[in-house]
Design a protein around this motif. Sequence first.
Motif, PDB file in Angstrom:
ATOM      1  N   ILE A 137       0.941  -1.220  -0.142  1.00  0.00           N
ATOM      2  CA  ILE A 137      -0.032  -0.110   0.131  1.00  0.00           C
ATOM      3  C   ILE A 137       0.845   1.354  -0.086  1.00  0.00           C
ATOM      4  CG2 ILE A 137      -1.799  -1.164   1.292  1.00  0.00           C
ATOM      5  CD1 ILE A 137      -0.998   0.028   3.779  1.00  0.00           C
ATOM      6  N   ARG A 138       0.412   2.111  -0.507  1.00  0.00           N
ATOM      7  CA  ARG A 138       0.962   3.677  -0.380  1.00  0.00           C
ATOM      8  C   ARG A 138       0.055   4.585   0.519  1.00  0.00           C
ATOM      9  NH1 ARG A 138       0.890   8.106  -3.967  1.00  0.00           N
ATOM     10  NH2 ARG A 138      -0.371   6.942  -5.440  1.00  0.00           N
ATOM     11  N   THR A 139       0.551   5.028   1.706  1.00  0.00           N
ATOM     12  CA  THR A 139      -0.358   5.549   2.826  1.00  0.00           C
ATOM     13  C   THR A 139      -0.418   6.952   2.524  1.00  0.00           C
ATOM     14  OG1 THR A 139      -0.006   4.050   4.204  1.00  0.00           O
ATOM     15  CG2 THR A 139      -1.036   5.737   5.024  1.00  0.00           C
ATOM     16  N   ILE A 140      -1.549   7.700   2.509  1.00  0.00           N
ATOM     17  CA  ILE A 140      -1.631   9.014   2.393  1.00  0.00           C
ATOM     18  C   ILE A 140      -2.322   9.674   3.661  1.00  0.00           C
ATOM     19  CG2 ILE A 140      -2.688  10.919   1.071  1.00  0.00           C
ATOM     20  CD1 ILE A 140      -2.913   9.117  -1.578  1.00  0.00           C
ATOM     21  N   GLY A 141      -2.021  10.517   4.366  1.00  0.00           N
ATOM     22  CA  GLY A 141      -2.434  11.377   5.411  1.00  0.00           C
ATOM     23  C   GLY A 141      -3.933  11.963   5.245  1.00  0.00           C
ATOM     24  N   PRO A 142      -4.489  12.463   6.171  1.00  0.00           N
ATOM     25  CA  PRO A 142      -5.658  13.153   6.132  1.00  0.00           C
ATOM     26  C   PRO A 142      -5.566  14.576   5.507  1.00  0.00           C
ATOM     27  CG  PRO A 142      -5.339  12.258   8.382  1.00  0.00           C
ATOM     28  CD  PRO A 142      -4.101  12.080   7.759  1.00  0.00           C
ATOM     29  N   ASP A 143      -4.243  15.180   5.521  1.00  0.00           N
ATOM     30  CA  ASP A 143      -4.086  16.385   4.747  1.00  0.00           C
ATOM     31  C   ASP A 143      -3.468  16.135   3.431  1.00  0.00           C
ATOM     32  OD1 ASP A 143      -5.024  17.618   6.802  1.00  0.00           O
ATOM     33  OD2 ASP A 143      -2.899  17.979   7.813  1.00  0.00           O
ATOM     34  N   GLY A 144      -3.416  15.179   2.794  1.00  0.00           N
ATOM     35  CA  GLY A 144      -3.084  14.492   1.500  1.00  0.00           C
ATOM     36  C   GLY A 144      -1.575  14.448   1.410  1.00  0.00           C
ATOM     37  N   GLU A 145      -0.813  14.464   2.558  1.00  0.00           N
ATOM     38  CA  GLU A 145       0.570  14.241   2.346  1.00  0.00           C
ATOM     39  C   GLU A 145       0.696  12.646   2.377  1.00  0.00           C
ATOM     40  OE1 GLU A 145      -0.350  13.830   6.897  1.00  0.00           O
ATOM     41  OE2 GLU A 145      -1.044  15.116   4.813  1.00  0.00           O
ATOM     42  N   ILE A 146       2.018  12.284   1.691  1.00  0.00           N
ATOM     43  CA  ILE A 146       2.156  10.636   1.591  1.00  0.00           C
ATOM     44  C   ILE A 146       3.175  10.454   2.875  1.00  0.00           C
ATOM     45  CG2 ILE A 146       3.727   9.086   0.119  1.00  0.00           C
ATOM     46  CD1 ILE A 146       2.929  10.727  -2.325  1.00  0.00           C
ATOM     47  N   ILE A 147       2.576   9.494   3.622  1.00  0.00           N
ATOM     48  CA  ILE A 147       3.257   9.163   4.802  1.00  0.00           C
ATOM     49  C   ILE A 147       3.605   7.755   4.769  1.00  0.00           C
ATOM     50  CG2 ILE A 147       2.204  11.070   6.286  1.00  0.00           C
ATOM     51  CD1 ILE A 147       0.170   9.009   7.130  1.00  0.00           C
ATOM     52  N   ASP A 148       3.853   7.294   3.620  1.00  0.00           N
ATOM     53  CA  ASP A 148       3.964   5.840   3.311  1.00  0.00           C
ATOM     54  C   ASP A 148       5.559   5.264   4.210  1.00  0.00           C
ATOM     55  OD1 ASP A 148       4.328   3.340   2.748  1.00  0.00           O
ATOM     56  OD2 ASP A 148       4.205   3.518   0.509  1.00  0.00           O
ATOM     57  N   ALA A 149       5.385   4.277   5.131  1.00  0.00           N
ATOM     58  CA  ALA A 149       6.550   4.135   5.672  1.00  0.00           C
ATOM     59  C   ALA A 149       7.695   3.403   4.851  1.00  0.00           C
ATOM     60  CB  ALA A 149       6.142   3.149   6.847  1.00  0.00           C
TER      61      ALA A 149
END
Length: 427
Positions: A384-396
């Motif tokens: 997966i590629r994780t996107i935060g609530p504000d639209g920033e990419i927070i993929d570990a």
Amino acid sequence: MSKTTGRILLFLPIFVILGFIALITVMVMTAPRPERVSAEPAPVAVFAAQVENTNVQLSVSTQGEVRPITQINLVPQVSGRIVYVNPNFIEGGFFDAGETLIQIEDADYRLAVTRAQAQVAQAQQALVREQAESDLAASEWQELGQGEASSLTLREPQLAQARASLAAANAQLQEAQLNLARTRVSAPFAGRVRSRLADLGQFVSPGTQLGQVFSTDAVQIRLPLTDNELSMLNIPVAFQATEDNPGPRVRVSATLAGQYREWEAELVRTDSAIDSQTRVLYGIAEIDDPYGAAAEAGGSPLPVGLFVDAAIEGRVVDGAYVMPRSALRGEDTVYVAELGGTLSIRNVSVITSNPEQLIVSGGVSADDMAITSPVRAASNGMRIRTIGPDGEIIDARSAVLNSDDDEADEDDAEGQGEEARLASSAG
């Protein structure tokens, strides 16, 4: 030209074509083949939110209807014609405790009082005369009689009868006075008129319904509670609020006259039995002075019959995990974005949920990122590629790759520096 030469010339084009085909075949077979690279599936983009670990004040959301605590049908106890109707005795009218709402013609009842008073006077006169005769008989017996006088001689039965007649006359007088007072119809409390069913000039008899009134000192709201909601409130099934053990606070809200309003109430008790049809237990919340103090606090009176939303204050859960409600899958499943950019399926212990929040007691930790967007065919280990609530990419996983690239760049720089030092020393 000989026959042999002619045959060679005849088959020469065929030999050329065959040679050309053989050459192409050898070239194709000896050509280097491209290496096959297995294409990995692209990571699925998902939205996620941080799981919060905090103490949570539970709240139970329910609904109910505002009802009066005291409501009666106004009926007369005597018969007669209505000669007066209070101007406030109309739908929606306010009245004070003991205020006359309807007056029944009382001429006949005043005459009955007068007759009863005359009978009392006659009975008093008869008692006085009989008392005098009893005293005279006792005096004569002392002078002329011998031995002990009988009760009949002393006129004691006649004296007792006179006293009983006076008591009966007084009772009739009290009854006549009571009927006279009952010609004035009132309520024993301050309240409002819900309906009026009689008017001026109408003849009424005992039991005729004149209208319906209710008290305005307090109102109640019956709130349905499920078994799970009772556990969130942490109150017994047979609950009764006292001064030492007050009930939970209730925030009552509704949209009234186009504006959002709130009132403060208290859960004072639970119903005596579980509803056999809905299988819920009703809790009763009360609000004092809905047209006075409560109206000032809430900005508007709380009218009877209004359907309201209620939020009941529940128990406090220490160390609960809070995340958006959209993170819940099914009844007790949550998807978590793991380090390395993979998806993990977790089973959680759900305490409660509402349209905004999901509150659980286990299965996740405060460092987890709960996936809030839909995921098709989810499985453990899915990239997966994780996107935060504000639209920033927070993929570990991206962070890990970036750190590896940074380390490689540092190694290259160190190698180039070493080569430069060796060259300078050789020169």
